[in-house]
Enzyme design. Structure first.
Site, PDB file in Angstrom:
ATOM      1  CG  HIS A   1      -6.653   1.799  -0.399  1.00  0.00           C
ATOM      2  ND1 HIS A   1      -5.492   2.390  -0.817  1.00  0.00           N
ATOM      3  CD2 HIS A   1      -6.281   0.844   0.485  1.00  0.00           C
ATOM      4  CE1 HIS A   1      -4.463   1.800  -0.222  1.00  0.00           C
ATOM      5  NE2 HIS A   1      -4.925   0.856   0.573  1.00  0.00           N
TER       6      HIS A   1
ATOM      7  CB  CYS B   1      -1.427   1.276   7.624  1.00  0.00           C
ATOM      8  SG  CYS B   1      -3.009   1.248   6.806  1.00  0.00           S
TER       9      CYS B   1
ATOM     10  CB  CYS C   1      -0.919   0.030   1.206  1.00  0.00           C
ATOM     11  SG  CYS C   1      -1.694  -1.534   1.542  1.00  0.00           S
TER      12      CYS C   1
END
Lengths: 679, 419
Positions: free
Chosen positions: B374, B404, B86
Site C-alpha cells: 500500500h 478508506c 490514502c
C-alpha cells in the site's frame, strides 16, 4: 535366449553390449505386478539360460512405472493357507531360485519404481544392487504381517543384514513402508535415481562404467547391534513393544520377530527357520481370517450396482467444518482433480479446517509422499466460505456432503436451503450416523437425489464409508456416490435399506451401552478397566470405555440417547446414568474420562469418575471368569444386533463384518462379530 | 475516458535503496509515451498524487511539476499535486476527470507515485527551536570574541539535547486528532464489529493466494512495466499458509491486527491517461474505461472509525441512483487492514438499506494491498488501473473503486468498461 517362452517376464538385450533387461509384466489388465509361482519358475529358466551365456549385467525391472511388484499373488497365498500341505516345498523352491540370483556370476540390479512390497522386495533384496527411483509413489515394504503371515522368501533374513536389525524390525514387524529417500537412508537402496536417469539406464554403457557402480557397499550397523548381546537385547525390547501393541492377539508379528532374530545365524539355517515359522503362521486361524477379509474388502471396492456409464463428481461441497467436515474435505481434495468447497457458519472452525488441511499437506510433502507442486495444486482446489451466505461455488457443486451437528431441526433448515441454492440434479448427502436418512430427506422436494454417506472419524484415515439410499433414491445417485468414494480411496459398503445408525453405529452403540449397562447393574460391580482389557485381548481395537473417552461423553450421550429412542427394544435404558453432567470430564477432549489421558494416551484409570457414576469396582481385581462372562454376554448382544441387521435384509454378513472391522476395529483376527460366532 | 495506464511493480520498502518518487514515476510515464507517441504533444495538464516525498530533493515540493519537467513536456502546461491521504491517487484521477468533463483540459496525465522507503525523519519543535537559536546567534553582527561565549553556549546546548528524530512515516500513520495509530483504529473496528483474528487471517490468506494466482497466470503483467529489472510485485508471499499467519504476534497487546493481516509498506508509481473522448478518437486511442464525476463521492466519518469511510462514500453514490452494489461486477477496495475491509462488508450486510453487499467474490479478485502493498497515494490510482484492466479482461461492465482514508474519510468512484 530365443527358445525361452516367457509369459510373465520380458527378456531382452539392450542396445548396449552385455546388458540384459528382465522386466516383470503381468499383462495390461493387471493393475499391479505380482510374483506368482509361474513368474518364479520363469525367472528360474532365465537364470539357467544365463548360466551358459551370461551377460555382463542384468537389470530386473517392471514394465509398469507405478508398480515394481506388489508381492506374492494373494490368490496363491489364499490357496496355500487353505491347503498348507506342500507349503514347505514351495518355500524351499523359492529360496532355491532366489539363491541362484545371489550366486549369479554377473551383477544383477533391481531397478525399483512404484510399489515394491512383500515378495517383490524380497526379490529385489536377492539382487546384488538396488537402484530406487526417487518418486513419491515409490514404496518399499514387507506388509505380510497384515495378512497374518510372515515374509517367506528370505525377507526376514536379508533385510536385517542390509539395514540392521532395528530398522528391519520397523519394516517387518511394524509394517512400515519406506519412501525412496528413507530406503536410501536405511541403506536398503544403493542409489537413488530420478525418473529420467532410470529411463536412460538401459542405454547406459555398463561396460565402461561398471567399476564405479559395483564397488562394495558399506553397511551401517548401529552401535547397539555391535555389542556382544546387543542383538538379543534389541529382540527382547522389540518383543515387549510388539506384545504391548498387539496385546497378544495377532501371532504373525511375533513370529516375524522370531524370524528376524534368527537372522544372526547363518543364511541357510535362518532361511530354514523362516520357512518353519511361515508354516506356523499360515496355519493360524488369524491368517485365514485376515486373508479372507482382504478378499471381502476387495469385492466391496469392486462392486458396482449400476452398469451404466457414471459421470464423475468434480465439484464437491462440504458443509460443516468440524473434525468430520475438514477431514472429509481433505479426503476429497486428495482424490484426483476434485474441486472442494468447504463451508461453516463459524469462522474459527473454518480457520481450524484450513490450518488442518494446509498442515496435513505440508506433512505429506515433508514425508516425501507428495511433491510440493502437487500439494500446492491440491490446496488451490480448496475454496472456503463462512458466515450465513454461501459462496457462489455452491451452485456449481455436483455433490454436497452435509456434516453439521446431529440435530434434525438444523439439518432440515440446512437441506431446505441447500436445495434452493444448488443446481438442479445436484446430489445432497448427509453424513448422519444417528438420524433416519428418510426423515432428513422429508423436507426435500427431490428426495431422489438424496442418500446417506457416512464417514468415520478421522475421515482421511478411516477406510470405510457407509452408503445408504432411501426409498426414493435414484440408483444412479448411489452409483455416482460409490464412484466418488472409490476415487477418495475408501472402501464403500452399500446398504440395501436405510436404518438409524446404519451398520457400524448400531453395533457400536450396542457395544458401548451394553458395557455400561452390564458394569453398572452387575451386582459385584466388575472392574471396568479389566473389561476394557478383556475386549482388547479378544481382538477389539479398543475397549468400550476407552472408545467412549475418545468419542467424548457429550457426543456419546447424545448419540446413545437418539439410538435408544430408535431401538428401545434392543438397547438398554440408561436414563439414570448421567455420564455427561460434569463438563470437566468429557473424555479425551478434557483429558479426563474413564481414564486420565496425557498426549493422546491413557495413563491411568480415573477412579474419581467411576466413583461419581457409582460403578467403582468393589474389589480391586474382578474374577477373570466373571469378566469373560460379561464380555461374552456383550458380544452375544452385539451378535444379535448384527444378525438383526442381516435378517432385515440391510446388508450381507460379509459386508456387516467388513464394515464393523474397518469402521469399528471389531475383531479382524476372528473375522468380525458374526464371523467369530460362526467359526 | 481512461485510455490506458501502467504501473511499476510494487516493491517492498527497502528493495531498492536511494529511490526517489519522481524517478520511479518516470518509468510508467515513459512507457505511456512509448505506447502513445502523440501523447507528448497532446498532453495539456499533469495531476500528481503524493503525500510524503515532497520534502527532499530531487522531488521538491510539487512532485507533479518535477515529473512534468523531467519527462520533457511543454513547460507552459500546468501541473499540481493533490493530497487527501490514502485517497490521493483516486482523487487525482477524479480531479482529472472533472477537469476533462468541464472542458478545461483535454488530455491529462495522472501520476501517482509514493516511495515510502524515502520518507524523511524530522526534528520536533523543541529541537528545531534550538537549531534556530544557534543559527540566530551565529548570524549576529558582532566581533567574534563577543559572539563566542553565547555561540559556545548554544552549540553545547544543541549538542546536549536529545537527537532522536521523529519518523515521518510514523507521524503520517497516526491520526493527529484522535492520536491513534491506524493499526489501533483497525483493532478498535475489529472489536466493534466482532471480527476475530481467525477471520482476518483467512482474509489475508485469500488476498495472498489471489495475488499469487494473478501473478503466476500473468494477469498482472498487463498493468506492470518492469522497473530496474524487476517485473513483478515482490510483496506477495508465495508460500503463505494459515499456520504461519496465526503464529504472528499482534501489533498491540490483546489486539487482533498483525503484520500478516495488514497492508505492507511499499514503493510504487502509477501513471494513467485521462482523455477527452473526441480527442481520443481523433488520435486513434482505445478507450479502456469511463468514469463520471457524478458517480464518485468523498464521504466523511469520525477519525476513530477511519476504515468505514468507504461505507459513507458508497452510500452517497448510490443514494441518488437506482442501482446498488449488487449491480457492480468488479469491486476494488483498499486492504489497508483485513479488519477494515471485513468491517465494510459487515456494515453493508447488517444494515439493510438496499445498497447491496460487498460480496467477497467480487472484492479484490486479484489480491489487494495485504499482498501487493500500500504505497499510500499510489494505491488509489492502482485500484483504478486494476479495476479497468479487470473489466477489459473479463468483459464485465461496471466496477467500483473505493479507499478508506486516514483522518476519517472515504473515497469511492464507479467505472464503466470502455468499448
Amino acid at each position: 535366449m530365443e527358445d525361452l517362452k516367457l509369459t510373465k517376464w520380458q527378456y531382452r538385450t539392450s542396445i548396449r553390449e552385455g546388458l540384459r533387461i528382465l522386466s516383470l509384466d503381468c499383462g495390461p489388465e493387471a493393475k499391479q505386478n505380482t510374483l506368482s509361482k509361474q513368474a518364479l519358475e520363469e525367472l528360474n529358466q532365465v537364470l539357467d539360460v544365463n548360466l551358459t551365456d551370461h551377460p555382463r549385467v542384468m537389470v530386473i525391472r517392471s514394465s509398469k512405472f507405478e508398480s515394481f511388484c506388489a508381492g506374492m499373488d494373494v490368490d496363491e497365498i489364499r490357496e496355500i493357507v487353505n491347503d498348507p500341505s506342500n507349503l514347505k516345498q514351495l518355500l524351499n523352491r523359492a529360496h532355491e531360485i532366489l539363491m541362484k540370483i545371489r550366486q549369479a556370476p554377473y551383477p544383477i540390479i533391481a531397478l525399483i519404481a512404484g510399489e515394491c512390497l512383500g515378495g517383490g522386495l524380497e526379490l529385489a533384496m536377492a539382487c546384488h544392487y538396488r537402484f530406487v527411483i526417487d518418486h513419491p509413489k515409490t514404496r518399499l515394504g514387507l506388509p505380510e504381517t497384515q495378512l497374518g503371515i510372515i515374509p517367506g522368501f528370505g525377507g526376514t533374513q536379508i533385510l536385517p543384514r542390509l539395514v540392521g536389525m532395528q530398522n528391519a524390525i520397523k519394516v517387518i514387524v511394524g509394517g512400515k513402508k519406506l519412501s525412496a529417500k528413507e530406503a536410501k537412508q536405511y541403506g536398503l537402496a544403493d542409489s537413488l535415481v530420478d525418473k529420467w536417469e532410470a529411463l536412460a539406464i538401459e542405454e547406459l554403457d555398463f561396460g565402461t562404467v561398471i567399476l564405479d557402480f559395483f564397488l562394495p557397499v558399506k553397511r551401517k550397523v548401529s552401535f547397539l547391534e555391535r555389542l556382544p548381546f546387543g542383538k538379543k537385547l534389541v529382540c527382547s525390547m522389540a518383543r515387549k513393544a510388539t506384545l504391548k501393541a498387539t496385546k497378544g492377539v495377532y501371532p504373525a508379528p511375533l513370529l516375524a520377530l522370531e524370524a528376524v532374530c534368527a537372522s544372526s545365524k547363518s543364511l541357510s539355517r535362518g532361511l530354514n527357520e523362516e520357512s518353519d515359522l511361515f508354516v506356523k503362521a499360515a496355519n493360524t486361524p488369524e491368517a485365514k481370517n485376515l486373508i479372507d477379509l482382504f478378499f471381502v474388502r476387495k469385492d466391496a471396492r469392486k462392486a458396482t450396482p449400476l452398469e451404466a456409464k457414471v459421470y464423475p463428481l468434480d465439484v464437491v461441497g462440504v458443509i460443516g467444518a468440524g473434525v468430520m467436515g475438514s477431514t472429509i474435505a481433505y479426503a476429497a481434495l486428495t482424490a484426483h482433480n476434485k474441486q472442494v468447497y468447504l463451508h461453516d457458519t463459524y469462522v474459527p472452525s473454518i480457520h481450524k479446517a484450513v490450518r488442518f488441511i494446509e498442515d496435513e499437506l505440508a506433512r505429506e510433502v515433508k514425508k516425501g509422499k507428495m511433491i510440493k507442486g502437487v500439494a500446492e495444486e491440491t490446496r488451490n482446489r480448496l475454496t472456503v466460505g463462512y458466515g450465513e451466505t454461501f459462496h457462489s461455488l455452491l451452485s456449481r457443486c455436483d455433490i454436497v456432503i452435509e456434516a453439521i451437528v446431529e440435530d434434525m431441526a438444523e439439518k432440515h433448515k440446512l437441506f431446505t436451503k441447500l436445495e434452493e441454492l444448488t443446481r438442479p440434479g445436484a446430489i445432497l448427502v448427509s453424513n448422519t450416523s444417528s438420524l433416519l436418512p428418510s426423515e432428513i430427506a422429508s423436507v426435500l422436494l427431490h428426495p431422489e437425489n438424496f442418500c446417506a454417506m457416512h464417514f468415520f472419524n478421522p475421515a482421511h484415515k478411516m477406510d470405510l464409508v457407509e452408503i445408504a439410499g432411501i426409498k426414493q433414491t435414484n440408483p444412479e445417485i448411489i452409483a455416482k456416490v460409490l464412484n466418488l468414494t472409490r476415487a477418495m480411496g475408501k472402501t464403500p459398503v452399500v446398504l440395501n435399506k436405510e436404518c438409524v445408525g446404519l451398520l457400524v453405529n448400531r453395533v457400536m452403540t450396542q457395544y458401548l451401552m451394553q458395557s455400561i449397562f452390564n458394569v453398572s447393574y452387575w451386582p459385584s460391580r466388575p472392574n471396568l478397566w479389566m473389561l476394557d482389557q478383556a475386549f482388547e485381548m479378544c481382538g477389539m481395537m479398543m475397549g468400550p470405555f476407552k472408545t467412549l473417552d475418545l468419542i467424548g461423553f457429550d457426543t456419546g450421550a447424545h448419540v446413545m440417547k437418539m439410538m435408544q429412542a430408535a431401538y428401545p427394544k434392543s438397547l438398554p435404558d440408561l436414563k439414570d446414568f448421567k455420564i455427561a453432567d460434569d463438563k470437566s470430564t468429557l473424555g479425551t477432549k478434557t483429558g479426563k474420562g474413564f481414564y486420565i489421558w496425557k498426549n493422546g494416551k491413557p495413563v491411568k484409570p480415573n477412579y474419581e469418575f467411576a466413583k461419581r457414576l457409582d460403578i467403582m469396582p468393589k474389589k480391586k481385581h474382578s474374577l477373570h471368569g466373571e469378566i469373560v462372562a460379561i464380555r461374552e454376554t456383550i458380544l452375544s448382544k452385539m451378535w444379535l444386533e448384527a444378525m438383526d441387521i442381516y435378517e432385515n435384509g440391510i446388508a450381507s454378513i460379509d459386508m456387516i463384518d467388513l464394515s464393523l472391522i474397518l469402521g469399528g476395529g471389531m475383531m479382524p483376527n476372528r473375522r468380525g462379530v458374526i464371523g467369530r460366532a460362526e467359526h | 475516458m481512461i485510455v490506458d495506464g501502467v504501473r511499476t511493480p510494487f516493491l517492498k520498502a527497502g528493495t531498492i535503496p536511494d529511490l526517489s518518487a519522481s524517478e520511479m514515476a518516470l518509468t510508467p510515464v515513459g512507457e505511456l509515451f512509448k505506447r502513445y507517441p502523440k501523447l507528448k504533444e497532446s498532453c495539456d495538464c499533469v495531476v500528481g498524487a503524493n503525500i510524503g516525498n515532497q520534502v527532499l530533493h530531487p522531488d521538491g515540493s510539487n512532485l507533479a511539476r518535477v515529473i512534468l519537467l523531467k519527462a520533457g513536456l511543454d513547460p507552459r502546461i500546468p501541473a499540481w499535486t493533490v493530497n487527501i491521504n490514502c485517497g490521493s491517487g483516486l482523487h487525482a484521477v477524479l480531479d482529472a476527470v472533472k477537469n476533462v468533463e468541464l472542458g478545461l483540459y483535454k488530455c491529462i496525465l495522472v501520476v501517482a507515485s509514493e516511495v515510502m522507503s524515502d520518507y524523511v525523519a524530522v526534528y520536533n519543535r523543541q529541537q528545531r527551536a534550538q537549531f534556530a537559536k544557534l543559527y540566530e546567534v551565529s548570524r549576529k553582527k558582532a566581533p567574534m570574541w563577543r559572539r563566542l561565549p553565547s555561540l559556545m553556549k548554544e552549540w553545547t546546548k544543541m549538542k546536549m539535547m536529545p537527537h532522536k528524530p521523529e519518523w515521518s512515516i510514523k507521524i503520517g500513520l497516526t491520526d493527529p486528532v484522535c492520536k491513534l495509530g491506524m493499526d489501533e483504529i483497525a483493532d478498535q473496528i475489529a472489536e466493534e464489529y466482532k471480527i476475530s483474528r481467525e477471520e482476518q487471517d483467512l482474509f489475508a490468506l485469500e488476498s495472498q493466494r489471489r495475488a499469487k494466482a494473478a501473478t503466476l497466470s500473468g494477469r498482472l503483467k498487463h498493468e506492470i512495466v518492469p522497473f530496474r529489472g524487476i517485473d513483478q510485485d515482490n510483496g506477495i508471499r508465495f508460500d503463505q499458509n494459515l499456520s504461519a499467519l496465526s503464529k504472528l504476534r499482534p501489533l498491540h497487546k490483546g489486539g487482533t491486527v498483525t503484520p500478516g493481516n495488514s497492508s505492507q509498506i511499499t514503493d510504487g508509481a502509477v501513471a494513467l491517461m485521462v482523455v477527452n473522448e473526441e480527442l481520443a478518437k481523433k488520435n486513434g486511442w482505445p478507450l479502456l474505461a469511463t468514469m463520471y464525476s457524478r458517480f464518485s463521492s468523498i464521504g466523511g466519518c469520525v477519525p476513530e472509525r477511519m476504515g468505514l469511510g468507504p461505507v459513507q462514500a458508497i452510500k452517497q453514490i448510490f443514494s441518488h441512483d437506482w442501482s446498488t452494489l449488487d449491480d457492480i461486477d468488479v469491486i476494488e477496495t483498499n486492504e489497508a487492514f483485513a479488519a477494515v475491509v471485513l468491517a465494510q462488508q459487515k456494515e453493508f450486510e447488517l444494515v439493510k438499506d438496499n445498497f447491496g453487499r460487498l460480496s467477497p467474490e467480487k472484492v479484490n479478485r486479484n489480491g489487494g494491498a495485504i499482498a501487493l502493498g500500500h504505497p499510500i497515494s499510489a494505491s488509489g490510482a492502482r485500484l483504478v488501473l486494476t479495476c479497468a484492466k479487470e473489466l477489459e479482461l473479463t468483459g464485465a461492465t461496471s466496477g467500483l473503486v473505493t479507499l478508506c482514508v486516514g483522518g476519517g474519510q472515504g473515497v469511492a468512484a464507479c467505472l464503466e468498461r470502455g468499448e
